[in-house]
Design an enzyme around this catalytic site. Sequence first.
Site, PDB file in Angstrom:
ATOM      1  N   GLU A   1      -6.714  -7.511  -1.782  1.00  0.00           N
ATOM      2  CA  GLU A   1      -7.407  -7.556  -0.493  1.00  0.00           C
ATOM      3  C   GLU A   1      -8.840  -7.118  -0.714  1.00  0.00           C
ATOM      4  O   GLU A   1      -9.084  -5.956  -1.023  1.00  0.00           O
ATOM      5  CB  GLU A   1      -6.765  -6.603   0.536  1.00  0.00           C
ATOM      6  CG  GLU A   1      -5.372  -6.984   0.959  1.00  0.00           C
ATOM      7  CD  GLU A   1      -4.813  -6.068   2.068  1.00  0.00           C
ATOM      8  OE1 GLU A   1      -5.580  -5.277   2.643  1.00  0.00           O
ATOM      9  OE2 GLU A   1      -3.595  -6.162   2.323  1.00  0.00           O
TER      10      GLU A   1
ATOM     11  N   GLU B   1       0.827  -1.212   0.000  1.00  0.00           N
ATOM     12  CA  GLU B   1       0.000   0.000   0.000  1.00  0.00           C
ATOM     13  C   GLU B   1       0.864   1.266   0.000  1.00  0.00           C
ATOM     14  O   GLU B   1       0.737   2.122   0.867  1.00  0.00           O
ATOM     15  CB  GLU B   1      -0.963  -0.009   1.196  1.00  0.00           C
ATOM     16  CG  GLU B   1      -1.938  -1.170   1.137  1.00  0.00           C
ATOM     17  CD  GLU B   1      -3.142  -1.034   2.067  1.00  0.00           C
ATOM     18  OE1 GLU B   1      -3.049  -0.272   3.042  1.00  0.00           O
ATOM     19  OE2 GLU B   1      -4.156  -1.682   1.808  1.00  0.00           O
TER      20      GLU B   1
END
Length: 833
Positions: free
Chosen positions: A257, A188
């Site tokens: 995710e 991320e």
Amino acid sequence: MGTHWWSPGRAVGPPLLAVVILSLLTPAAASVAYDHKAIIINGQRRILLSGSIHYPRSTPQMWPDLIQKAKDGGLDVIQTYVFWNGHEPSPGQYYFEERFDLVQFINLVKKAGLYVNLRIGPYICAEWNFGGFPVWLKYVPGIQFRTANEPFKAAMKNFTAKIVSMMKSEGLFHWQGGPIILCQIENEFGPLEWDQGAPVKAYAAWAAEMAVGLDTGVPWIMCKEDDAPDPVINTWNGFYGDYFSTNRPYKPAMLTEVWTGWFTGFGAPVPHRPVEDLAFAVAKFIQKGGSFVNYYMYHGGTNFGRTAGGPFIATSYDYDAPIDEFGLVREPKWGHLRDLHRAIKLCEMALVSGDPVVTSLGNTQESYVYGSNSGYCAAFLANYDTKYYARVIFNGMHYDLPPWSITILPDCKTTVFNTAKVGVQTSLMQMNPVVGFTWQSYGDETKFDDDNSFTAIGLLEQINMTRDTSDYLWYKTNVDIAQDESFLKGGAYPVLTVMSAGHSLSVFVNGQLAGSAYGGLQDPRLTYSECIELQSGSNTISILSASVGLPNVGEHFETWNTGVLGPVTLSGLNEGKRDLTWQNWSYKIGLKGEALNLHTTSGISSVEWQESYPKQPLTWYKAFFDAPEGSDPLAIDMGSMGKGQIWINGQSIGRYWPGYTATGDCGACDYHGEFNEAKCRTNCGEPSQRWYHVPRSWLNPTGNLLVLFEEWGGDPSGISMVARKVGSICAYVSEWQPSIINWRMKDYKKAKVHLSCPEGKKITTIKFASFGTPQGVCGNFSEGSCHARKSFDVFEKRCIGLASCSVAVVAEVFGGDPCPGVMKASAVEAICE
Ligand SMILES: *[C@@H]1O[C@H](CO)[C@@H](O)[C@H](O)[C@H]1NC(C)=O
Ligand SMILES: *[C@@H]1O[C@H](CO)[C@@H](O)[C@H](O)[C@H]1NC(C)=O
Ligand SMILES: *[C@@H]1O[C@H](CO)[C@@H](O)[C@H](O)[C@H]1NC(C)=O
Ligand SMILES: *[C@@H]1O[C@H](CO)[C@@H](O)[C@H](O)[C@H]1NC(C)=O
């Protein structure tokens, strides 16, 4: 259509057919590649369904069962992070044993016939202590995390290379015959780039190049990083993947995710995500052309020991995942997703054959049709309306689409699955007390002696002192009170104000608890400000400052402070306000009981334990117990306690903090409409976490040692060990529940109720049964205006004494139609024993 083929570390341009064949025959050549559609394994584009299971969040004894349940749930891939701080506790000292036995974990996945997506990071976030970084890394001179900083890059490269070479030497990459098909570098990173620009962009480019240079022979991904340089694939993380597209047209759309729930924080309500909405999010991503979906988490597990990040991340990392913290399938979540996966797999050949044809079926309805030119045909019918059913016409037939749902037609005709129609059973779980305890207690010091302490002028940062070897740092100073202070003659006591960077503290005045204060998930900082009882002459103020997990996310979180940094002041004296900040302070790292290893079998004999167990702060409690019979998962009910830590046979169960009740909004939960982590929560006004998982494999048959350290003065007489088991199983199935099994058998009309007990149990009681228009939810069904009188008898006859049973939802079975022309359903609640 550009296909990017991998030979280790090297991207080769779009191949000719001859190149493809050649590379498949070369042992070390590409066995995993990608194109704009999908990951390609052994030359075949694949729709891959994946689930996160983090190996240190369960025990090696639990791994085979968790992996099998993932496989039975229809997954192809297990995704895990690699936990640097677990593997390299001090520089150059590596640990790969027990819960950190990465190689064994990957080999078990291989044995089950599944693939692995290895997210090396080594920054992982993951609500894990310090985001996975070892605390020693912070003290490498000149270091700055996650930016173009030479010491950081050197350490990161070292660890990444170490893991890659370990995987290679164990033969775990796919081209070696192993299960690893994908690797991840960083995690991320996009949000940092948006904020910090050029310097961190250079680092991201370096990270990608470094990773690719390690010649893993499988593609690399970077999640939530729009700039992922070629050949690294940028992927998405979120509740939905609706607006994601890759940064190059020749990369496949992957949702690394999709959040199955959300983490629990101490003091925060417990989040839940309805499976109808989760299935909708996944179906929508696949419908749009996505070819890889990973559930984060599929099994969340437990932050044992002091591995929880935060600060304030709870010990439970259940995540409302399809497999619960204790390793039991969560129904209907697990079963409904399994059925979704079966439906998607029926469409796989069509899905990978090309791009969809999208047609509007109404204002908020669409169809996506795949593969009509390839001999396969699969269709997804979507209704995005948040309130209303839609009746649409598709291929000349009528379809009723529930609100906020997607219907899957693997032959472009037959409905086999709808994301909002949950036909699988629901399980209501129970926590049944199985063991009580007889305690002994030992009071830790409340004003520490000067052994092992040191003195400094002013206030010191906590983690710099403890290096996170303990949650605790003592701060102590003296306050002289003159005889003529007016408060001594009956005025108000002076007010002590302590400002702390976090995360919680208890103040002791002359050895007596004066009070506690703590920060929270939103802001770890805190201020203690109370009247304190001082006496004439010398007074001791000691402050026990506690950390509750180091930050795992945020810009340069390595620079964030913890502990009492001041100011510390005393007001209401004759002189007005006295600043204690720059006095002499004594320090002591950790508790006396920690130094004595009171949590271990050998350590307990070093002190005198009392037979009584009063409610008092800073107290150790110990008890012995025998393991409960059976195989139900176990937990300790800590509902009567305040804050502290638990150990069993020397193993840390984790931090407990039921004294921090959840504040926030726990309104009604409705799956329709966009989900966010604040939408479906429970436990408001109650402890965020009451039960603490005790792995069975940590117990001996008899004589187990349970030790607690309690900071606040909770009541140990309320503690018990509980066994987690299925209480009731329920199903609610309408006459027109779509079913894959029926589709395979070409028997569309007969929806069926399926009930199935946990392993080794049988249905002993039917608590409720109604064919007609039953109402309510599992545990609280009631008959509607239409009810077949034989309902109960039918279920009793067909189910009692069996481990599982099926009953068709058709009038004949129930002795005739109780209300012709009305849409009917069967609802049933049963007990397994
Ligand atoms: C990299 O690893 C080697 C071997 O373990 C070690 O000697 C060296 O100090 C490490 N360098 C960094 C920057 O961590
Ligand atoms: C950590 O403590 C040392 C002294 O032990 C001090 O020199 C240093 O400045 C401290 N660093 C931080 C970041 O507080
Ligand atoms: C602080 O402590 C040092 C060393 O223990 C001592 O020499 C000094 O006098 C103290 N200062 C005060 C203001 O108490
Ligand atoms: C059970 O359902 C009825 C209506 O069907 C409702 O009024 C009642 O509150 C429910 N009870 C519980 C405990 O949920």
